[in-house]
Scaffold this motif. Structure first.
Motif, PDB file in Angstrom:
ATOM      1  N   GLU A 133      44.636  43.838  40.235  1.00  0.00           N
ATOM      2  CA  GLU A 133      44.934  44.112  41.639  1.00  0.00           C
ATOM      3  C   GLU A 133      44.425  43.000  42.551  1.00  0.00           C
ATOM      4  O   GLU A 133      45.102  42.622  43.509  1.00  0.00           O
ATOM      5  CB  GLU A 133      44.323  45.448  42.064  1.00  0.00           C
ATOM      6  CG  GLU A 133      44.742  45.881  43.460  1.00  0.00           C
ATOM      7  CD  GLU A 133      44.355  47.308  43.775  1.00  0.00           C
ATOM      8  OE1 GLU A 133      44.645  47.760  44.894  1.00  0.00           O
ATOM      9  OE2 GLU A 133      43.761  47.972  42.904  1.00  0.00           O
ATOM     10  N   GLU A 134      43.254  42.458  42.241  1.00  0.00           N
ATOM     11  CA  GLU A 134      42.721  41.371  43.062  1.00  0.00           C
ATOM     12  C   GLU A 134      43.617  40.147  42.999  1.00  0.00           C
ATOM     13  O   GLU A 134      43.886  39.498  44.016  1.00  0.00           O
ATOM     14  CB  GLU A 134      41.310  41.011  42.591  1.00  0.00           C
ATOM     15  CG  GLU A 134      40.639  39.943  43.457  1.00  0.00           C
ATOM     16  CD  GLU A 134      39.221  39.633  43.026  1.00  0.00           C
ATOM     17  OE1 GLU A 134      38.641  38.661  43.555  1.00  0.00           O
ATOM     18  OE2 GLU A 134      38.679  40.360  42.165  1.00  0.00           O
ATOM     19  N   HIS A 194      46.726  40.726  45.101  1.00  0.00           N
ATOM     20  CA  HIS A 194      46.485  40.543  46.529  1.00  0.00           C
ATOM     21  C   HIS A 194      46.302  39.061  46.877  1.00  0.00           C
ATOM     22  O   HIS A 194      46.685  38.619  47.962  1.00  0.00           O
ATOM     23  CB  HIS A 194      45.259  41.345  46.966  1.00  0.00           C
ATOM     24  CG  HIS A 194      45.493  42.824  46.971  1.00  0.00           C
ATOM     25  ND1 HIS A 194      46.637  43.391  47.500  1.00  0.00           N
ATOM     26  CD2 HIS A 194      44.742  43.868  46.505  1.00  0.00           C
ATOM     27  CE1 HIS A 194      46.585  44.707  47.368  1.00  0.00           C
ATOM     28  NE2 HIS A 194      45.455  45.013  46.756  1.00  0.00           N
ATOM     29  N   ASP A 195      45.730  38.296  45.950  1.00  0.00           N
ATOM     30  CA  ASP A 195      45.620  36.846  46.156  1.00  0.00           C
ATOM     31  C   ASP A 195      47.007  36.217  46.251  1.00  0.00           C
ATOM     32  O   ASP A 195      47.229  35.276  47.029  1.00  0.00           O
ATOM     33  CB  ASP A 195      44.841  36.194  45.016  1.00  0.00           C
ATOM     34  CG  ASP A 195      43.345  36.498  45.078  1.00  0.00           C
ATOM     35  OD1 ASP A 195      42.873  36.927  46.152  1.00  0.00           O
ATOM     36  OD2 ASP A 195      42.664  36.305  44.054  1.00  0.00           O
ATOM     37  N   SER A 208      43.896  42.826  55.000  1.00  0.00           N
ATOM     38  CA  SER A 208      42.663  42.038  54.935  1.00  0.00           C
ATOM     39  C   SER A 208      42.558  41.160  56.173  1.00  0.00           C
ATOM     40  O   SER A 208      43.568  40.796  56.784  1.00  0.00           O
ATOM     41  CB  SER A 208      42.642  41.161  53.678  1.00  0.00           C
ATOM     42  OG  SER A 208      43.581  40.096  53.786  1.00  0.00           O
TER      43      SER A 208
END
Length: 253
Positions: free
Chosen positions: A106-107, A110-111, A137
């Motif tokens: 997931e990280e 999102h990146d 974010s």
């Protein structure tokens, strides 16, 4: 018609390999047909010199009218149109690959969303339909400041009906589009509550319900994408005017 770019994965998410699809071919001319987007186009001509190629970012829950609006604005302003969610999916290798990417990293997913926004925000003359990752974010919200952001606020019951009847696709894990109307509406309400603070950071809000009231429509479905587009351009004109006044007020005597 606006020129729509499709991204093919490469070293750069936006600029390395763009395939231009020209949709102008094969069009027919109907002499008696009235162009319902003409008021939009006239307003776009008026404000374009002051806009100076600044990009527009449309935030808000995905729906047919938001996508249609993005294309209409791009056409009126002679900009290019992008959908950020589609770019993220294509960079991952398609919808299925994007779903797997999100579920397993997931990280990293999102990146990827941030990288797409970073490249889009570095360009001018774009209308971008921004996915919800754009408002999740502080770094992504900061990237939206490179252009003008507009919250396209459409009643959730209309969006739910749109999803059920037309099969509108959402970013993976957001909405189960195969559910019933009540199930979809419940998911939309939860998503809206999660994203509302991010949406509200936009430079301006264009509410379908408010536009209906201004036009004297009793039925919200009477509001067209062209109606919304004209209101977006009016809001942009107001924002540009306020910015110009502030700049002039800051000048030394």
């Amino acid at each position: 018609m606006p020129k729509t770019f499709r991204y093919s994965p490469g070293k750069s998410l936006i600029t390395d390999r763009l395939i231009l699809e020209d949709s102008d071919c094969g069009s027919t001319i109907k002499v008696a047909e009235v162009d319902s987007s003409l008021p939009m186009k006239k307003k776009a001509v008026e404000i374009s010199p002051e806009l100076k190629g600044v990009s527009l970012f449309l935030v808000g829950i995905n729906c047919t009218i938001k996508a249609r609006l993005g294309n209409l604005l791009a056409d009126a302003l002679r900009y290019y149109y992008f959908d950020s969610d589609s770019l993220v999916e294509e960079a991952a290798g398609g919808k299925s690959a994007a779903k797997l990417f999100r579920e397993t990293d997931e990280e990293g997913f999102h990146d990827s969303e941030t990288e797409v926004l970073k490249q889009l925000s570095s360009m001018g003359r774009l209308v971008v339909s921004a996915g919800d990752g754009a408002v999740q974010s502080a770094s992504n919200l900061a990237l939206l400041r490179h252009g003008i952001s507009i919250w396209i606020d459409v009643p959730l019951d209309m969006v739910a009906r749109d999803i059920v009847e037309n099969g509108i696709q959402f970013a993976e894990s957001e909405i189960t589009t195969s559910g019933s109307y009540s199930e979809v509406l419940a998911q939309l309400i939860a998503l809206y509550e999660e994203m509302r603070v991010g949406y509200a950071t936009a430079d301006a809000t264009v509410s379908l319900q408010k536009v209906a009231g201004q036009l004297g429509y009793d039925v919200l479905d009477s509001v067209t994408a062209e109606d919304m587009g004209l209101e977006v351009l009016n809001e942009i004109e107001r924002l540009v005017r306020v910015k110009k006044m502030m700049e002039e007020a800051a000048r030394p005597f």
